[in-house]
Motif scaffolding. Structure first.
Motif, PDB file in Angstrom:
ATOM      1  N   THR A   6       0.797  -1.230   0.000  1.00 67.22           N
ATOM      2  CA  THR A   6       0.000   0.000   0.000  1.00 67.22           C
ATOM      3  C   THR A   6       0.826   1.275   0.000  1.00 67.22           C
ATOM      4  N   GLU A   8       3.381   4.167  -1.653  1.00 66.72           N
ATOM      5  CA  GLU A   8       3.390   4.819  -2.963  1.00 66.72           C
ATOM      6  C   GLU A   8       4.159   3.997  -3.981  1.00 66.72           C
ATOM      7  N   LEU A  30      -2.058   3.711  -1.239  1.00 66.80           N
ATOM      8  CA  LEU A  30      -3.121   4.381  -0.492  1.00 66.80           C
ATOM      9  C   LEU A  30      -2.740   5.815  -0.138  1.00 66.80           C
ATOM     10  N   THR A  31      -1.495   6.204  -0.460  1.00 67.78           N
ATOM     11  CA  THR A  31      -1.059   7.578  -0.226  1.00 67.78           C
ATOM     12  C   THR A  31      -0.279   8.074  -1.433  1.00 67.78           C
ATOM     13  N   THR A 150       1.696  14.230   2.816  1.00 65.93           N
ATOM     14  CA  THR A 150       1.289  12.880   2.429  1.00 65.93           C
ATOM     15  C   THR A 150      -0.230  12.874   2.396  1.00 65.93           C
ATOM     16  N   LEU A 151      -0.769  12.589   1.232  1.00 65.47           N
ATOM     17  CA  LEU A 151      -2.212  12.667   1.021  1.00 65.47           C
ATOM     18  C   LEU A 151      -2.810  11.299   0.768  1.00 65.47           C
ATOM     19  N   GLU A 152      -4.023  11.131   1.201  1.00 61.89           N
ATOM     20  CA  GLU A 152      -4.761   9.888   0.980  1.00 61.89           C
ATOM     21  C   GLU A 152      -5.177   9.786  -0.483  1.00 61.89           C
ATOM     22  N   THR A 154      -7.828   8.206  -3.163  1.00 62.18           N
ATOM     23  CA  THR A 154      -9.163   7.644  -3.254  1.00 62.18           C
ATOM     24  C   THR A 154      -9.137   6.542  -4.304  1.00 62.18           C
TER      25      THR A 154
END
Length: 161
Positions: A6, A8, A30-31, A150-152, A154
């Motif tokens: 999960t 990057e 997921l990030t 660090t961004l989630e 979608t």
């Protein structure tokens, strides 16, 4: 067996090697990382009251690599460099900085080793503040510069299955 990675894309190679052919691997990040533009970080660092006089530099992630050169200009003639993690230390050494002390876990673990301020901290946006707070209590004048976020991510419908 199916293993989902999960992190990057581009950050899973070590795990892929460890898994080898023992399992099928699905890479499902997921990030994602959003890096601030260099000129913004440079302007922020240069605007700091202590520019050119920082006696300690803390770099919390190898992701700060692109900003380290900017931070180097902010350091005083004598300074110490602190890092979080071996990959951060390697990054700093690659750009010519000598790391005084490395934490293997969190930035807060560096608090007792940082004895000279002012302190320039390069870190992620929204990160933990324990180190900065501890340095403030000791009047070491930490100045935090948030370099990236660090961004989630979608997931679309096909990735959710």
């Amino acid at each position: 067996m199916l293993v989902a990675l999960t992190r990057e894309r581009g950050h899973n190679e070590g795990l892929r090697r460890l898994i080898g052919d023992r399992a099928d691997v699905l890479e499902l990040p997921l990030t994602t990382t959003h890096f601030r533009p260099l000129h913004e970080v440079d302007d922020e660092i240069r605007s700091l009251r202590d520019f050119g006089a920082f006696r300690s530099l803390v770099v919390t992630s190898a992701r700060c690599e692109r900003y380290v050169g900017l931070a180097h200009d902010a350091l005083g003639a004598t300074h110490e460099v602190f890092s979080v993690g071996a990959s951060t230390t390697t990054t700093l050494e690659r750009v010519g900085l000598t790391v005084t002390h490395e934490s293997s876990d969190t930035a807060f673990e560096l608090a007792d080793f940082i004895t000279r301020g002012p302190v320039l901290l390069l870190a992620a946006a929204g990160g933990r503040r324990e180190l900065s707070e501890a340095l403030t209590r000791r009047i070491l004048h930490p100045r935090l510069v948030e370099c990236y976020a660090t961004l989630e991510v979608t997931l679309d419908e096909s990735e959710q299955d």
